[in-house]
Enzyme design. Structure first.
Site, short mmCIF file in Angstrom:
data_model
loop_
_atom_site.label_atom_id
_atom_site.label_comp_id
_atom_site.label_asym_id
_atom_site.label_seq_id
_atom_site.Cartn_x
_atom_site.Cartn_y
_atom_site.Cartn_z
N ARG A 188 50.99 31.78 55.23
CA ARG A 188 51.24 33.13 54.70
C ARG A 188 50.67 33.49 53.42
NH1 ARG A 188 57.32 35.01 53.74
NH2 ARG A 188 57.18 33.53 52.21
N TYR A 204 52.07 35.87 45.59
CA TYR A 204 52.89 34.82 45.27
C TYR A 204 53.38 34.16 46.53
CZ TYR A 204 57.35 37.57 45.82
OH TYR A 204 58.13 38.21 46.34
N LYS A 224 52.41 39.52 50.53
CA LYS A 224 53.55 39.04 49.55
C LYS A 224 52.83 39.29 47.91
CE LYS A 224 57.05 35.46 48.86
NZ LYS A 224 57.94 36.34 48.96
N ARG A 245 39.38 45.55 31.50
CA ARG A 245 40.28 46.21 32.52
C ARG A 245 39.45 47.51 33.04
NH1 ARG A 245 43.15 50.75 33.00
NH2 ARG A 245 45.43 50.48 34.06
N LEU A 275 57.79 42.14 55.08
CA LEU A 275 57.18 40.87 54.89
C LEU A 275 57.95 39.92 56.15
CD1 LEU A 275 55.59 39.13 52.51
CD2 LEU A 275 57.84 38.18 52.15
N HIS A 320 39.53 49.10 37.29
CA HIS A 320 40.23 49.11 38.70
C HIS A 320 39.53 48.20 39.52
CE1 HIS A 320 42.77 52.25 36.75
NE2 HIS A 320 43.61 52.00 37.72
N GLU A 349 64.09 46.13 55.76
CA GLU A 349 64.39 44.68 55.58
C GLU A 349 65.11 44.84 54.01
OE1 GLU A 349 61.00 42.32 54.33
OE2 GLU A 349 60.08 44.16 53.50
#
Ligand SMILES: Cc1ncc(COP(=O)(O)O)c(C=O)c1O
Length: 279
Positions: free
Chosen positions: A53, A34, A148, A102, A204, A104, A180
Site C-alpha cells: 500500500r 504514511y 494514504k 515554498r 482507503l 506548489h 468508511e
C-alpha cells in the site's frame, strides 16, 4: 523516561534530537504519505500488505520508492532498539517530498524525508468485548481517499466531532452512501450478506479490511464489496468497523440512528481469528 529511538533519513537517533527543516513540504503542504503497522509481541502484523500500500501511495504522488524496501527492516530494528520485542504497539512511517522553497509544483531536486517511529499500544480489549458507539456525518473529503495521504484535516474534524459526543469513531456518508470511518473501514450484514464499500477512490483500502475479506471467504460468509446506504443500516443485523489499531470492533450504536446492536456471532468469529493470529 529516556527519549525513544526513531529513524530519520537513514539514521537511528533519539526522538528528542530528530529535526526537520521548516520548509519540509510535509509541514508546509501536507505533501506526503504514511503507514501504520501493528506489531504484536514485537512481531509485525501483515507487513507485506502495508509495504504494497505504501508503494502505491508513493507512486500515486510520484514520490521515489526507496523507503519501501527499507520499511520492514527499519521497523524491526526500531522494535528491537526500543526494547519492544515482547510488547504490542504500532510503527508509524511517514515520507514527505522533503524540504524546498515554498512553491506548489514539485521541486526538481528535493530529497524526500523518511521518518519512522515505534510506540507501545495495548489492544482495546474492553471495547472489543463490549462494542462501541459511532457518530454518522457527511463525508467532505476529496476524491482520492485511496491514497494514504498525511493531509487528514477532514478526518481530524470528523474524529474530533465524534470524540466531543463520546463516540468512538465518525462514520462518513456521501449523499446517503456509507463510505468508511475517519480512521477505519465499516462492514454491515444486511439481509444475511456482509457488505462494505468497494475499494475505489472513495475509501482507503484498509489492510485490516483486506484481512477481514480473506477471512470471511475462508469462513464461508456471503460478502459483497458493494456500498450500502444509511437506510440499509437500519436493516443490518451486525455492524463492525476495522483498522490496524481497532482490529474487528463491534458497533452497538450509530447516532442519530434509532437502533441498538449487539456484537454478533460472525463478528465474534472474525475476532477469534485475530486473537489466534496474534498468538
Ligand atoms: C480513512 C481510513 N480508512 C481505513 C483505515 C483502516 O486501514 P488499516 O486497516 O490499514 O489500518 C484507516 C486507518 O488509518 C483510515 O485512516
Amino acid at each position: 523516561m529516556s527519549s525513544p529511538i526513531v529513524f530519520l533519513n537513514g539514521r537511528f537517533i533519539l526522538e528528542s534530537e530528530a529535526l526537520i527543516p521548516v520548509t519540509d513540504r510535509g509541514f508546509l503542504f501536507a505533501d506526503g504519505v504514511y503507514e501504520v503497522i501493528r506489531f504484536y509481541k514485537g512481531k509485525l502484523f501483515e507487513p507485506e500488505k502495508h509495504v504494497q500500500r505504501l508503494a502505491r501511495s508513493l507512486s500515486e504522488l510520484e514520490l521515489p520508492l526507496d523507503s519501501v524496501e527499507k520499511l520492514v527492516s527499519v521497523s524491526e530494528s526500531l522494535i528491537s532498539q526500543n526494547a519492544f520485542d515482547r510488547a504490542d504497539g504500532i510503527v508509524y512511517a511517514q515520507i514527505t517530498r522533503g524540504a524546498a522553497p515554498r512553491k506548489h509544483a514539485f521541486p526538481v531536486d528535493a530529497a524526500p524525508t523518511f521518518f519512522v517511529q515505534t510506540t507501545e499500544m495495548l489492544r482495546p480489549l474492553q471495547k472489543l468485548s463490549d462494542g462501541v458507539s459511532l457518530l454518522l456525518m457527511e463525508d467532505i473529503r476529496w476524491q482520492r481517499c485511496d491514497i494514504k495521504s498525511i493531509s487528514l484535516l477532514p478526518n481530524i474534524l470528523a474524529s474530533q466531532k465524534a470524540a466531543e459526543r463520546n463516540a468512538y469513531e465518525a462514520i462518513l456518508h456521501r449523499e446517503g452512501w456509507v463510505t468508511e470511518g475517519s480512521r477505519s473501514n465499516i462492514f454491515a450484514k444486511i439481509g444475511g450478506i456482509w457488505r462494505t464499500h468497494p475499494a475505489d477512490h472513495f475509501i482507503l483500502n484498509g489492510v485490516t479490511r483486506m484481512v477481514v475479506l480473506e477471512q470471511m471467504a475462508k469462513l464461508g460468509f456471503s460478502v459483497q464489496e458493494y456500498a450500502f446506504s444509511v437506510d440499509d443500516l437500519l436493516q443490518a443485523s451486525e455492524v463492525f468497523v476495522c483498522s490496524t489499531t481497532s482490529e474487528v470492533m463491534p458497533v452497538i450504536e450509530i447516532a442519530p440512528l434509532q437502533k441498538i446492536w449487539k456484537p454478533g456471532s460472525d463478528t465474534r468469529k472474525l475476532q477469534e481469528f485475530f486473537h489466534s493470529a496474534i498468538g
